[in-house]
Design a protein around this motif. Sequence first.
Motif, PDB file in Angstrom:
ATOM      1  N   ALA A 130       8.241  -1.802  -4.991  1.00  0.00           N
ATOM      2  CA  ALA A 130       7.072  -1.046  -5.453  1.00  0.00           C
ATOM      3  C   ALA A 130       5.771  -1.793  -5.166  1.00  0.00           C
ATOM      4  O   ALA A 130       4.739  -1.175  -4.859  1.00  0.00           O
ATOM      5  N   LYS A 131       5.815  -3.117  -5.236  1.00  0.00           N
ATOM      6  CA  LYS A 131       4.609  -3.922  -5.040  1.00  0.00           C
ATOM      7  C   LYS A 131       4.134  -3.902  -3.589  1.00  0.00           C
ATOM      8  O   LYS A 131       2.925  -3.878  -3.324  1.00  0.00           O
ATOM      9  N   TYR A 132       5.085  -3.893  -2.639  1.00  0.00           N
ATOM     10  CA  TYR A 132       4.706  -4.069  -1.240  1.00  0.00           C
ATOM     11  C   TYR A 132       4.899  -2.842  -0.350  1.00  0.00           C
ATOM     12  O   TYR A 132       4.247  -2.740   0.687  1.00  0.00           O
ATOM     13  N   ILE A 133       5.769  -1.911  -0.716  1.00  0.00           N
ATOM     14  CA  ILE A 133       6.072  -0.821   0.203  1.00  0.00           C
ATOM     15  C   ILE A 133       4.859   0.068   0.467  1.00  0.00           C
ATOM     16  O   ILE A 133       4.657   0.573   1.581  1.00  0.00           O
ATOM     17  N   PHE A 134       4.005   0.267  -0.551  1.00  0.00           N
ATOM     18  CA  PHE A 134       2.847   1.136  -0.374  1.00  0.00           C
ATOM     19  C   PHE A 134       1.637   0.378   0.204  1.00  0.00           C
ATOM     20  O   PHE A 134       0.642   1.000   0.583  1.00  0.00           O
ATOM     21  N   SER A 135       1.733  -0.944   0.244  1.00  0.00           N
ATOM     22  CA  SER A 135       0.644  -1.738   0.851  1.00  0.00           C
ATOM     23  C   SER A 135       1.124  -2.363   2.151  1.00  0.00           C
ATOM     24  O   SER A 135       0.634  -3.412   2.567  1.00  0.00           O
TER      25      SER A 135
END
Length: 419
Positions: free
Chosen positions: A286-291
């Motif tokens: 969740a922390k990195y997939i959208f960024s």
Amino acid sequence: MVNGLFYSCLFLIWGMLLYHMFLMLGSVFHYLQGKKLIKKWKKVKLRSLPTVSVLVPAHNEEVVIEDTIKAMLKLRYPKDKLEIIIINDNSSDGTGAIADRYARRYPFLKVLHTRPPHAGKGKSGALNQGYNMSSGEIVVVYDADNTPEPDAVTYLVMGLVNDQKAGAMVGKFRVINAHQSLLTRFINIETITFQWLAQAGRWFWFKLSTIPGTNFAIRRSILEELGGWDEKALSEDTELSIRVYNLGYHIRFFPAAITWEQEPETWRVWWKQRTRWARGNQYVIAKYIFSFMKLKRKRVFLDLFYFLFTYFLFLFSVLVSDVIFVMNFAFDFNLAIGPVSLALLVLAFLLYVTEVLVALSIERGQLTVKNALIVMLMYFTYSQVWIALVVYSLYLETKRVLLKQESKWYKTERYKKAS
């Protein structure tokens, strides 16, 4: 529509199995190359060994900490270049007293006693405090239940010295209580398979590996640049891996460095530990997939996609296909389950067994008839329980995000170590 959904799920499941077989092939190549690499690296004369700080976070580890300290004292690394820091993280048992007793006898062994309010909240916080106290050019981390082999740290350092592009060096861990129960036998097979499949295979094909919670070395300069560990992450190792790659370094799997660790002996303890692991990895996704577009090293997406596939897509495919298959007996979906689809299900099981047996064949003494039977039993028991666990952890993590709850760290219960 139901037929299309069912076969789409089978396609995704088979995709995951074939990818794992691809990784397994890479792990065999990695194993064969590893012996030559060790001989090559040993020939390199080190002019000046780097200083090393070994961090051992410990919260209420009275049962195991003495054996761990004894193993640390046996490390074959120049003592004038070595410091061992036991981080007594707000323990309420005799952990601190045991560590202090040894620290008085060995000057290279130090004890850090953390106190509230910045204590007892999790491994990441303890590691950050230990790191701030340390001085080594290379930082090595071991869990409090670990007994590394005497040359483990030397091998980790050897890897970093010989591979300047490596930001971290990852060793191998084995289960010290593997024969304690059927559960620990399951875990033993799981850990061997994971390391050779997901670590060695990914390293061979993609130059990717993931920092585990123990038995790894990382350059101090990298920790300084990253600002240490993320104290919100329940899976601090996976989260740190992403940031190391984003700096332009790689993480190398080097199985010559071996440590022995204790695993849960009851299903209750296993469930709590693995739930924390699953939630931690879901946090990282969740922390990195959208960024993703902000990440400098796009290759990291292979790892993110692997975790996304494991914890979401593969899980969804297994659950949906199972539900459709079972409900078809009660409600006629006109499901076209012919010989081909049944053959695919049987072949999936055989492929799973083959992958695990190949991994066991790499470890001395592990490819036995007994373990082969346990592997087949794992498919119908351990693996199915794991699916339920991931669903449960996803529920907890979703609830935490929506209600803005604070992550709570679960410390795995320990047992008196076997020899």
